[in-house]
Design a protein around this motif. Structure first.
Motif, PDB file in Angstrom:
ATOM      1  N   PHE A 249       0.333  -1.974   4.233  1.00 21.88           N
ATOM      2  CA  PHE A 249       1.378  -1.000   4.535  1.00 21.88           C
ATOM      3  C   PHE A 249       2.729  -1.693   4.719  1.00 21.88           C
ATOM      4  O   PHE A 249       3.764  -1.146   4.334  1.00 21.88           O
ATOM      5  CB  PHE A 249       1.024  -0.198   5.788  1.00 21.88           C
ATOM      6  N   LEU A 250       2.724  -2.886   5.305  1.00 23.55           N
ATOM      7  CA  LEU A 250       3.971  -3.629   5.467  1.00 23.55           C
ATOM      8  C   LEU A 250       4.579  -4.001   4.117  1.00 23.55           C
ATOM      9  O   LEU A 250       5.796  -4.050   3.972  1.00 23.55           O
ATOM     10  CB  LEU A 250       3.737  -4.888   6.305  1.00 23.55           C
ATOM     11  N   LYS A 251       3.719  -4.244   3.125  1.00 25.80           N
ATOM     12  CA  LYS A 251       4.206  -4.578   1.778  1.00 25.80           C
ATOM     13  C   LYS A 251       4.749  -3.346   1.080  1.00 25.80           C
ATOM     14  O   LYS A 251       5.784  -3.394   0.425  1.00 25.80           O
ATOM     15  CB  LYS A 251       3.080  -5.169   0.931  1.00 25.80           C
ATOM     16  N   GLN A 252       4.024  -2.247   1.183  1.00 25.10           N
ATOM     17  CA  GLN A 252       4.427  -0.999   0.523  1.00 25.10           C
ATOM     18  C   GLN A 252       3.827   0.181   1.259  1.00 25.10           C
ATOM     19  O   GLN A 252       2.670   0.154   1.663  1.00 25.10           O
ATOM     20  CB  GLN A 252       3.979  -0.996  -0.943  1.00 25.10           C
ATOM     21  N   GLN A 253       4.641   1.222   1.429  1.00 26.63           N
ATOM     22  CA  GLN A 253       4.195   2.400   2.182  1.00 26.63           C
ATOM     23  C   GLN A 253       3.352   3.359   1.345  1.00 26.63           C
ATOM     24  O   GLN A 253       2.716   4.245   1.890  1.00 26.63           O
ATOM     25  CB  GLN A 253       5.394   3.157   2.757  1.00 26.63           C
ATOM     26  N   TYR A 254       3.361   3.180   0.033  1.00 26.62           N
ATOM     27  CA  TYR A 254       2.575   4.053  -0.850  1.00 26.62           C
ATOM     28  C   TYR A 254       1.583   3.214  -1.638  1.00 26.62           C
ATOM     29  O   TYR A 254       1.967   2.265  -2.312  1.00 26.62           O
ATOM     30  CB  TYR A 254       3.492   4.825  -1.815  1.00 26.62           C
ATOM     31  N   MET A 255       0.314   3.563  -1.541  1.00 26.71           N
ATOM     32  CA  MET A 255      -0.752   2.858  -2.249  1.00 26.71           C
ATOM     33  C   MET A 255      -1.349   3.843  -3.254  1.00 26.71           C
ATOM     34  O   MET A 255      -1.901   4.862  -2.855  1.00 26.71           O
ATOM     35  CB  MET A 255      -1.813   2.398  -1.243  1.00 26.71           C
ATOM     36  N   VAL A 256      -1.190   3.543  -4.547  1.00 26.69           N
ATOM     37  CA  VAL A 256      -1.662   4.462  -5.585  1.00 26.69           C
ATOM     38  C   VAL A 256      -2.452   3.726  -6.655  1.00 26.69           C
ATOM     39  O   VAL A 256      -2.419   2.504  -6.750  1.00 26.69           O
ATOM     40  CB  VAL A 256      -0.480   5.212  -6.262  1.00 26.69           C
ATOM     41  N   GLY A 257      -3.149   4.520  -7.469  1.00 26.90           N
ATOM     42  CA  GLY A 257      -3.825   4.014  -8.663  1.00 26.90           C
ATOM     43  C   GLY A 257      -4.857   2.937  -8.405  1.00 26.90           C
ATOM     44  O   GLY A 257      -5.637   3.005  -7.449  1.00 26.90           O
TER      45      GLY A 257
ATOM     46  N   GLU B 168     -11.920   5.767  -1.704  1.00 24.76           N
ATOM     47  CA  GLU B 168     -10.517   5.880  -2.099  1.00 24.76           C
ATOM     48  C   GLU B 168      -9.814   6.948  -1.248  1.00 24.76           C
ATOM     49  O   GLU B 168      -8.658   6.779  -0.842  1.00 24.76           O
ATOM     50  CB  GLU B 168     -10.426   6.233  -3.580  1.00 24.76           C
ATOM     51  N   THR B 169     -10.529   8.011  -0.947  1.00 24.34           N
ATOM     52  CA  THR B 169      -9.972   9.086  -0.124  1.00 24.34           C
ATOM     53  C   THR B 169      -9.652   8.597   1.284  1.00 24.34           C
ATOM     54  O   THR B 169      -8.615   8.955   1.852  1.00 24.34           O
ATOM     55  CB  THR B 169     -10.942  10.285  -0.060  1.00 24.34           C
ATOM     56  N   GLN B 170     -10.518   7.778   1.850  1.00 20.20           N
ATOM     57  CA  GLN B 170     -10.258   7.251   3.190  1.00 20.20           C
ATOM     58  C   GLN B 170      -8.991   6.401   3.204  1.00 20.20           C
ATOM     59  O   GLN B 170      -8.187   6.491   4.132  1.00 20.20           O
ATOM     60  CB  GLN B 170     -11.455   6.432   3.685  1.00 20.20           C
ATOM     61  N   VAL B 171      -8.800   5.588   2.179  1.00 23.53           N
ATOM     62  CA  VAL B 171      -7.598   4.752   2.087  1.00 23.53           C
ATOM     63  C   VAL B 171      -6.365   5.639   1.905  1.00 23.53           C
ATOM     64  O   VAL B 171      -5.340   5.451   2.561  1.00 23.53           O
ATOM     65  CB  VAL B 171      -7.719   3.720   0.945  1.00 23.53           C
ATOM     66  N   LYS B 172      -6.482   6.627   1.035  1.00 24.76           N
ATOM     67  CA  LYS B 172      -5.364   7.539   0.777  1.00 24.76           C
ATOM     68  C   LYS B 172      -4.938   8.249   2.062  1.00 24.76           C
ATOM     69  O   LYS B 172      -3.750   8.294   2.404  1.00 24.76           O
ATOM     70  CB  LYS B 172      -5.753   8.569  -0.284  1.00 24.76           C
ATOM     71  N   VAL B 173      -5.902   8.788   2.787  1.00 26.40           N
ATOM     72  CA  VAL B 173      -5.609   9.520   4.019  1.00 26.40           C
ATOM     73  C   VAL B 173      -5.055   8.580   5.084  1.00 26.40           C
ATOM     74  O   VAL B 173      -4.126   8.940   5.821  1.00 26.40           O
ATOM     75  CB  VAL B 173      -6.856  10.284   4.521  1.00 26.40           C
ATOM     76  N   TRP B 174      -5.580   7.356   5.161  1.00 18.23           N
ATOM     77  CA  TRP B 174      -5.053   6.392   6.131  1.00 18.23           C
ATOM     78  C   TRP B 174      -3.572   6.134   5.860  1.00 18.23           C
ATOM     79  O   TRP B 174      -2.758   6.131   6.785  1.00 18.23           O
ATOM     80  CB  TRP B 174      -5.839   5.069   6.084  1.00 18.23           C
ATOM     81  N   PHE B 175      -3.213   5.930   4.594  1.00 17.85           N
ATOM     82  CA  PHE B 175      -1.813   5.689   4.238  1.00 17.85           C
ATOM     83  C   PHE B 175      -0.948   6.913   4.551  1.00 17.85           C
ATOM     84  O   PHE B 175       0.177   6.769   5.041  1.00 17.85           O
ATOM     85  CB  PHE B 175      -1.670   5.280   2.769  1.00 17.85           C
ATOM     86  N   GLN B 176      -1.456   8.104   4.302  1.00 21.75           N
ATOM     87  CA  GLN B 176      -0.698   9.321   4.631  1.00 21.75           C
ATOM     88  C   GLN B 176      -0.429   9.393   6.128  1.00 21.75           C
ATOM     89  O   GLN B 176       0.700   9.646   6.561  1.00 21.75           O
ATOM     90  CB  GLN B 176      -1.473  10.568   4.197  1.00 21.75           C
ATOM     91  N   ASN B 177      -1.468   9.159   6.913  1.00 16.90           N
ATOM     92  CA  ASN B 177      -1.326   9.213   8.360  1.00 16.90           C
ATOM     93  C   ASN B 177      -0.412   8.108   8.879  1.00 16.90           C
ATOM     94  O   ASN B 177       0.379   8.316   9.805  1.00 16.90           O
ATOM     95  CB  ASN B 177      -2.698   9.126   9.042  1.00 16.90           C
ATOM     96  N   ARG B 178      -0.499   6.938   8.267  1.00 13.46           N
ATOM     97  CA  ARG B 178       0.329   5.803   8.699  1.00 13.46           C
ATOM     98  C   ARG B 178       1.802   6.061   8.400  1.00 13.46           C
ATOM     99  O   ARG B 178       2.682   5.696   9.195  1.00 13.46           O
ATOM    100  CB  ARG B 178      -0.158   4.516   8.013  1.00 13.46           C
ATOM    101  N   ARG B 179       2.084   6.722   7.261  1.00 12.88           N
ATOM    102  CA  ARG B 179       3.476   7.057   6.938  1.00 12.88           C
ATOM    103  C   ARG B 179       4.036   8.052   7.952  1.00 12.88           C
ATOM    104  O   ARG B 179       5.191   7.945   8.371  1.00 12.88           O
ATOM    105  CB  ARG B 179       3.583   7.622   5.518  1.00 12.88           C
ATOM    106  N   ILE B 180       3.217   8.999   8.364  1.00 17.10           N
ATOM    107  CA  ILE B 180       3.642   9.969   9.378  1.00 17.10           C
ATOM    108  C   ILE B 180       3.958   9.245  10.683  1.00 17.10           C
ATOM    109  O   ILE B 180       4.982   9.498  11.321  1.00 17.10           O
ATOM    110  CB  ILE B 180       2.570  11.060   9.587  1.00 17.10           C
ATOM    111  N   LYS B 181       3.088   8.332  11.081  1.00 16.68           N
ATOM    112  CA  LYS B 181       3.295   7.559  12.308  1.00 16.68           C
ATOM    113  C   LYS B 181       4.572   6.727  12.196  1.00 16.68           C
ATOM    114  O   LYS B 181       5.363   6.657  13.141  1.00 16.68           O
ATOM    115  CB  LYS B 181       2.087   6.643  12.548  1.00 16.68           C
ATOM    116  N   TRP B 182       4.804   6.121  11.037  1.00 16.23           N
ATOM    117  CA  TRP B 182       5.981   5.290  10.793  1.00 16.23           C
ATOM    118  C   TRP B 182       7.259   6.121  10.900  1.00 16.23           C
ATOM    119  O   TRP B 182       8.227   5.705  11.539  1.00 16.23           O
ATOM    120  CB  TRP B 182       5.840   4.638   9.415  1.00 16.23           C
ATOM    121  N   ARG B 183       7.249   7.309  10.287  1.00 27.48           N
ATOM    122  CA  ARG B 183       8.419   8.195  10.358  1.00 27.48           C
ATOM    123  C   ARG B 183       8.690   8.631  11.801  1.00 27.48           C
ATOM    124  O   ARG B 183       9.832   8.680  12.242  1.00 27.48           O
ATOM    125  CB  ARG B 183       8.222   9.423   9.480  1.00 27.48           C
ATOM    126  N   LYS B 184       7.621   8.956  12.522  1.00 31.62           N
ATOM    127  CA  LYS B 184       7.764   9.380  13.915  1.00 31.62           C
ATOM    128  C   LYS B 184       8.354   8.253  14.757  1.00 31.62           C
ATOM    129  O   LYS B 184       9.260   8.480  15.570  1.00 31.62           O
ATOM    130  CB  LYS B 184       6.402   9.801  14.470  1.00 31.62           C
TER     131      LYS B 184
END
Length: 122
Positions: free
Chosen positions: A46-54, A68-84
């Motif tokens: 996440f420190l390298k990049q906030q979006y993990m795709v493909g 893959e879904t667990q990783v995707k959801v973790w990144f979504q939740n982490r971005r929300i935490k980062w924005r907050k």
């Protein structure tokens, strides 16, 4: 895939749940509990990049033994935490500025400024 707990709802096959009355039996997803090693690696990525795709997400999921879904959801939740956290830091800086600003303004400065203004009637 995602683990599902027993049926929740109120019918003869399912135990009654206080916050839900009647209705069909629904499956409730069990919350994923990440191992410390998985969290550490996810945070590093996440420190390298906030979006993990493909393929990057597929590879990371395989490396961490996650879906893959667990990783995707973790990144979504982490971005929300980062924005907050970013919003809270900005709010703290603003409130700090507001506290400092009135203390730096001298009351005589305000009076001097008021005397410089002229009321003009039209």
């Amino acid at each position: 895939g995602l683990e599902l707990s027993h049926c929740v709802g109120a019918n003869s096959l399912c135990p009654a749940v206080p916050w839900r009355s009647g209705g069909p039996c629904k499956m409730k997803r069990v919350r994923t509990v990440f191992k410390p090693e998985q969290l550490e690696r996810l945070e590093q990525e996440f420190l390298k990049q906030q979006y993990m795709v493909g393929t990057e997400r597929v590879d990371l999921a395989a490396t961490l033994h996650l879906t893959e879904t667990q990783v995707k959801v973790w990144f979504q939740n982490r971005r929300i935490k980062w924005r907050k956290q970013s919003m809270e830091q900005k709010a703290a800086k603003l409130s700090q500025f507001r506290v400092i600003q009135p203390a730096t303004v001298d009351s005589t400065d305000i009076k001097d400024h008021e005397e410089d203004t002229v009321d003009v009637e039209l």
